[in-house]
Design an enzyme around this catalytic site. Structure first.
Site, PDB file in Angstrom:
ATOM      1  N   ASN A  61     -12.243 -27.026  18.318  1.00 37.51           N
ATOM      2  CA  ASN A  61     -11.515 -26.476  19.473  1.00 37.51           C
ATOM      3  C   ASN A  61     -10.878 -27.579  20.318  1.00 37.51           C
ATOM      4  O   ASN A  61     -11.385 -28.697  20.360  1.00 37.51           O
ATOM      5  CB  ASN A  61     -12.456 -25.644  20.349  1.00 37.51           C
ATOM      6  N   VAL A  62      -9.817 -27.216  21.016  1.00 34.94           N
ATOM      7  CA  VAL A  62      -9.084 -28.214  21.813  1.00 34.94           C
ATOM      8  C   VAL A  62     -10.027 -28.971  22.732  1.00 34.94           C
ATOM      9  O   VAL A  62      -9.931 -30.188  22.884  1.00 34.94           O
ATOM     10  CB  VAL A  62      -7.986 -27.537  22.663  1.00 34.94           C
ATOM     11  N   LYS A  63     -10.980 -28.268  23.323  1.00 34.00           N
ATOM     12  CA  LYS A  63     -11.825 -28.918  24.342  1.00 34.00           C
ATOM     13  C   LYS A  63     -12.611 -30.108  23.773  1.00 34.00           C
ATOM     14  O   LYS A  63     -12.907 -31.047  24.502  1.00 34.00           O
ATOM     15  CB  LYS A  63     -12.775 -27.916  24.983  1.00 34.00           C
ATOM     16  N   GLY A  64     -12.940 -30.089  22.484  1.00 36.43           N
ATOM     17  CA  GLY A  64     -13.565 -31.247  21.848  1.00 36.43           C
ATOM     18  C   GLY A  64     -14.926 -31.616  22.395  1.00 36.43           C
ATOM     19  O   GLY A  64     -15.676 -30.757  22.859  1.00 36.43           O
TER      20      GLY A  64
END
Ligand code: B12
Length: 245
Positions: free
Chosen positions: A124-127
């Protein structure tokens, strides 16, 4: 220094701390049992430094004690990183110039495992740890199937997405579920795809032995503390060298 002894209070004193749970209610005998176990494990002297009742009939212990064992750094065997760690620009540009299309990944937690935090951290983008996940990279196409995905569904989706890599997370290790599920997943992909078309098979989770790729039939294993950039760098390296090989 190549031969090491643990450090507790003073250099080389051999002091270590271990924790475990015994199926006994918390009382003095329980603490005695913890010391007996620790002594049998080679801690001598051993001292209970923490004991806490864990529900009915269980006690959690932390035991501190001295071991005589030495660590020989020459005999340490680990899975070293054998690919360059790239920055996000290099990752994107390598995919563009070498693959000439988006790099497609399909990720999932398989079996009954619902621990999605790890695979989400990678995809996910949030990483995680200040790094963005693979979705953030322009040249990755990411499909994250989430929790409790069956192996047939994973194979089908990997085929539909023309996945270059399949990323599987296994966190629950009870009764070696992570090992059984990984072997079953690997076998299913090997049956469903000819060798040259099979996606890279990557598994991750905190309790895997990163050296067990051959035994589990996967291309790479990532353990505790993995970051998305490591995974992206590995995928780019493997897929671009595979393509040019
Ligand atoms: C959060 C959590 C849950 C949440 C999960 C929520 C969610 N959506 O994920 C909930 C509450 C649902 C849950 C449920 C259960 N849990 Co739980 N859970 C945890 C906990 C506290 C944290 C796990 C976590 O999120 N870690 C953070 C992530 C970022 O770390 P990670 O998973 O290791 O991922 C990193 C690496 O391993 C790697 N990685 C992981 N996967 C992948 C995949 C790929 C492809 C790659 C490249 C890398 C990679 O990269 C990640 C980033 O660095 C752990 C204990 C702990 N402190 O670890 C227990 C723990 C995992 N749970 C446990 C258990 C037993 C359960 C239950 C069975 C409890 C129950 N009796 O109901 C259920 C099972 C549910 C199920 N069907 O799976 C046990 C597992 C024990 C074992 N030996 O198997 C643990 C260890 C707790 C314990 N000590 O008992 N749990």
């Amino acid at each position: 220094m190549t031969v090491l002894r643990p450090y507790g209070d003073t250099t080389g004193d051999g002091m270590v701390q271990v924790s475990f749970t015994l199926p006994v209610p918390h009382d003095k005998r329980a603490e005695g049992a913890a010391v007996q176990l620790a002594t049998k494990m080679g801690l001598d002297p051993a001292t209970v430094v923490h004991a806490k009742a864990m529900g009915e009939g269980f006690t959690f212990f932390v035991v501190y004690g001295r071991v005589r064992h030495l660590v020989d750094m020459h005999q340490v065997v680990v899975a070293e990183r054998d690919f360059p760690l790239l920055g996000s620009k290099e990752i994107n540009s390598n995919i563009r110039s070498r693959l000439r299309r988006k790099l497609s990944v399909v990720g999932a937690c398989i079996g009954t495992d619902a621990h999605t935090v790890g695979i989400d951290a990678i995809l996910n983008v949030k990483g995680i740890a200040g790094e963005k996940g693979l979705e953030y990279y322009r040249e990755f196409k990411v499909v994250n199937l989430g929790a409790q995905v069956t192996i047939p569904d994973l194979v089908e989706r990997a085929r539909a997405e023309k996945a270059d890599a399949v990323l599987v997370s296994q966190v629950v290790t009870q009764r070696d579920a992570h090992l059984h599920n990984t072997r079953a997943m690997s076998a299913a992909f090997r049956e469903a795809f000819p060798a040259e078309r099979r996606p890279l098979l990557v598994v991750g989770g905190p309790r895997f032995d990163e050296l067990a790729t051959g035994e589990l039939g996967v291309d790479r294993i990532f353990g505790r503390g993995t970051t998305p950039r490591e995974v992206a760098s590995y995928l780019v390296h493997s897929l671009t060298t595979r393509k040019s090989a």
